[in-house]
Design an enzyme around this catalytic site. Sequence first.
Site, PDB file in Angstrom:
ATOM      1  N   CYS A  84       0.856  -1.028   0.068  1.00 35.82           N
ATOM      2  CA  CYS A  84      -0.064  -0.017   0.097  1.00 35.82           C
ATOM      3  C   CYS A  84       0.632   1.337  -0.045  1.00 35.82           C
ATOM      4  O   CYS A  84       0.892   2.147  -1.078  1.00 35.82           O
ATOM      5  CB  CYS A  84      -0.756   0.193   1.423  1.00 35.82           C
ATOM      6  SG  CYS A  84      -1.949  -1.383   1.544  1.00 35.82           S
ATOM      7  N   HIS A 140      -1.818   5.726   2.275  1.00 38.58           N
ATOM      8  CA  HIS A 140      -1.708   4.663   3.266  1.00 38.58           C
ATOM      9  C   HIS A 140      -1.949   5.337   4.508  1.00 38.58           C
ATOM     10  O   HIS A 140      -1.511   6.441   4.988  1.00 38.58           O
ATOM     11  CB  HIS A 140      -0.318   3.823   3.365  1.00 38.58           C
ATOM     12  CG  HIS A 140      -0.039   2.775   4.260  1.00 38.58           C
ATOM     13  ND1 HIS A 140      -1.076   1.763   4.216  1.00 38.58           N
ATOM     14  CD2 HIS A 140       0.835   2.398   5.229  1.00 38.58           C
ATOM     15  CE1 HIS A 140      -0.723   0.909   5.143  1.00 38.58           C
ATOM     16  NE2 HIS A 140       0.297   1.310   5.756  1.00 38.58           N
TER      17      HIS A 140
HETATM   18 CA    CA Z   1      -3.105  -1.972  -0.675  1.00 36.04          CA
END
Ligand code: CA
Length: 470
Positions: A84, A140
């Site tokens: 991410c 994130h």
């Molecule tokens: Ca992800």
Amino acid sequence: MFTSSRRTFLKSLALGSVSLALPGMRCASRATGNKPNVLFIAIDDLNDWVGCLGGHPDTLTPNIDRLAQRGVLFSNAFCAAPACNPSRAALMTGIRPSTSGVYLNAHPWRNSPVLKDAVTLPQHFMAHGYKAVASGKIYHGRFPDPPSWDEYWPSQQKNKPDDPVPPDRPLNGIPKTAHFDWGPMDVPPQEMGDWQVADWVINQLGQKHDKPLFLGCGFFRPHLPWYVPPKYFEKFPLDKVRLPNVKDDDLDDVPEAGVKMAKPHRDHANVLKHGQWRKAVQSYLASISFTDECLGRVIDALDNSEYRDNTVIVLWSDHGWHLGEKLHWRKFALWEEATHNVLMMVAPGVTKAGGRCESTVSLMDIYPTLIDLCGLSPKPELEGNSLLPLLKDPAAKWDKPALTTHGRENHTVRSKDWRYIRYADGSEELYDRNNDEMEWNNLTAKQEYAGIKKELAKWLPEVNAPDVEI
Ligand SMILES: [Ca+2]
Ligand SMILES: [Ca+2]
């Protein structure tokens, strides 16, 4: 960083396409004066299990598919990093992990000396008179970036609303499984965070804005844990769900560095031991179906708004996902399942409905493409390539492979015909995509492919920045 000669070539290509962009955008720009709006939709952890990419025969994604049909679907799009944080940091800054040193989820990306003062994609839009607002997961979770936005919901520090969780966890019976868990949760969909993110975005689309809008919509499912309401599970009867095609001895020809990424004795062993493979596939499909419904609500709201005909739509997922292929689960690896993701764009006046582009492209390309589509000033430091030529003509010539990095000095180069992997210790894999789409047969030891490896290796970055400080 790529070699200087190639960079120079790409830069001139990107600059050349700016002038081409302007005539086509006039029609898209009419309603807001001079700039189209941007609807920027991220879906977390979504691999190619969507109808239009054909990754899984049982998946149900009518809304993703109808959006793809409306513009250009990039059927060979790959992430900069299969996790991410590094994937999103690279996409949002236009700078690769190997240049920034942001390789892992734990790396605070603004700590990178290269990214400390980087102008992110929404910041660049704000500098050109846009209002940038968003909800849900764009960056994130641990590393939101308030300078990137005028407004955020639920807040600049907490970008993603909480999801309800079942009272008795885990549901899958795997001890100490943390969020590697799945099963139906009896709440109405309105209680799910993604539903509320969609509500907030829909509300923005219903308002009058005095500036052109950069509107971010970040859906969290199908990220773990796969808890969604029962109605989404009911679409995928357990006895009919098909499992991925997995070769039990697939890792036998994979070097140690790759086996370490696969960790076959962890997740895969646990899933088999607890009889959860089929339930996991069902739960992932259910989670995708839930998010697809949220997306459909947003697209319907756009179509019922005054922004319908003057909004560029980009939909992307941040990386792929393994569900047992190569005895691996999750992302965090350099094979097709972890690196292949969803990317589609609709640009009024530029794209035609039903476009499908099979060239290998990267999430790194989104930033320079949006610059071209919206007529912003060029940023030569960006490491991706504008996809404008492919949006105009999905069959246009394109000879650039996609590069994905996982941890320092571990890279894969994906061309249309090949996947080449080189790990930090120098070990390699080579797969013939035309004859081995499951990447089962590692050809690296065969002498006849030495020339092909050499050609692909030219695309590996020259710089491998040290990890940023945590
Ligand atoms: Ca992800
Ligand atoms: Ca194999």
